[in-house]
Design an enzyme around this catalytic site. Structure first.
Site, PDB file in Angstrom:
ATOM      1  N   GLY A 312       0.828  -1.198   0.000  1.00 29.96           N
ATOM      2  CA  GLY A 312       0.000   0.000   0.000  1.00 29.96           C
ATOM      3  C   GLY A 312       0.860   1.244   0.000  1.00 29.96           C
ATOM      4  N   GLU A 313       0.323   2.323   0.561  1.00 33.41           N
ATOM      5  CA  GLU A 313       1.015   3.622   0.676  1.00 33.41           C
ATOM      6  C   GLU A 313       1.197   4.333  -0.664  1.00 33.41           C
ATOM      7  OE1 GLU A 313       4.785   3.149   2.657  1.00 33.41           O
ATOM      8  OE2 GLU A 313       3.946   1.980   4.304  1.00 33.41           O
ATOM      9  N   GLY A 314       0.804   3.711  -1.776  1.00 35.85           N
ATOM     10  CA  GLY A 314       1.103   4.274  -3.088  1.00 35.85           C
ATOM     11  C   GLY A 314       2.457   3.840  -3.615  1.00 35.85           C
TER      12      GLY A 314
END
Length: 345
Positions: A312-314
């Site tokens: 996640g987190e980009g």
């Protein structure tokens, strides 16, 4: 909800494709880079597309279901701790954004904590986490509309600041559960085929998560008539705000970089509201979460990377970005057979 997303203009498609085809290479030899170059050229409606101030927004929010310990091995407090890690520059997304000269903004959409002011932080909290959707809807209609509006505003602000490529990331303990519920609703896939291990559930934990989410889905399903109803029942504030930002970014003809499982769940909702949004989306990677591959198939999407990530987190956006940048650069800077005096086949 009013939104104005037009499909990309195809006026220059043949000209851009001809420019790509007559670069000093065999036709198609640059593979997916050629598709991306064409897509960004069409989005910007130009033969010479530019990437300006690429920015990744990481939306953070807490989920009431996380307090039950039925869907995640991590306590809810980890959301707050990870936001602080983002602000202190210590997370993977910080490393990859710095490496690739991408601006980063962290969005407090609904974390169950208060934060001091910070240059990277946008404090637009709707509430300190959603309600436990095993007992009630995750949020009210008013909260959902406010989150969508805040997301739109954030996208508009970075656009006005000169950005034309926007990536989406997230953080929120329990948000793979919300994403699984949204996936099940929008793709009509059974819950057990949507749910993954999230932040590392063992087999017993995974079975508990599936059982819990089946009960949640059945509890709400008769009340859901629209995409907004689904967001109200199951969404996190970070997912809803991200959906709003996606809709606004596409209406402004920005290029949208789509990360993994949770980000794609927000896109499923946005796509249900405004299907033309897919014209503006580049899918950056295939997540290790089992449901993500099915989401991508549903959207007929072909992601750039498949390296087993599920952070996640980009982070998928940040790692795919050099390929996206390369696509624009070869279109603008690579010689054609004619300009290089190279004989064609």
């Amino acid at each position: 909800m009013q939104t104005n997303i037009t499909s990309v203009s195809k006026e220059l498609e043949s000209q851009i494709q001809e420019e790509i085809n007559f670069k000093t290479k065999p036709i198609g030899a640059l593979g997916s880079l050629e598709n991306i170059a064409l897509q960004i050229g069409l989005i910007q409606n130009t033969l010479t597309p530019q990437i300006k101030q690429p920015t990744i927004l990481v939306f953070a929010g807490d989920h009431g279901i996380a307090k039950t310990n039925k869907v995640s091995p991590y306590p809810q407090e980890v959301t707050q701790q990870m936001v602080l890690n983002f602000l202190n520059g210590g997370a993977a997304i910080n490393v990859f954004c710095k490496q690739n000269n991408i601006d980063l903004k962290v969005i407090d959409a609904g974390v169950n904590a208060d934060f001091e002011d910070h240059p990277l932080l946008s404090k637009v909290k709707i509430s300190k986490g959603t309600q436990d959707y095993s007992l009630s809807k995750a949020m009210t209609k008013e909260q959902c509309e406010l989150a969508l509006g805040k997301g739109r505003q954030l996208a508009r602000e970075i656009f006005n600041g000169g950005c034309n490529v926007i990536g989406f990331g997230e953080m929120g303990i329990g948000n793979t559960s919300a994403a699984s519920l949204l996936m099940s609703y929008f793709t009509k896939t059974p819950i057990e085929n949507c749910v993954g291990r999230g932040t590392g559930l063992n087999d017993e934990g995974l079975n508990t998560k599936i059982k819990t989410l089946k009960e949640v889905y059945n509890f709400h399903t008769n009340d859901i008539k629209t995409p907004i109803d689904a967001l109200i029942a199951f969404g996190g504030f970070e997912i809803v705000m991200m959906c709003g930002a996606m809709l606004e970014a596409a209406s402004l003809k920005m290029t949208l970089l789509i990360d993994g499982f949770i980000v794609t769940s927000a896109l499923l909702a946005a796509n249900s509201i405004a299907p033309n949004i897919l014209d503006y989306c580049i899918f950056c990677h295939t997540s290790g979460e089992q449901g993500h591959k099915k989401m991508l198939q549903f959207l007929n999407a072909k992601p750039l990377l498949n390296i087993g990530m599920r952070l996640g987190e980009g982070t998928g956006c940040a790692l795919a970005f050099p390929l996206i940048e390369a696509s624009v650069n070869f279109l603008n800077n690579m010689a054609t057979f004619k300009s290089a005096n190279v004989s064609e086949a």
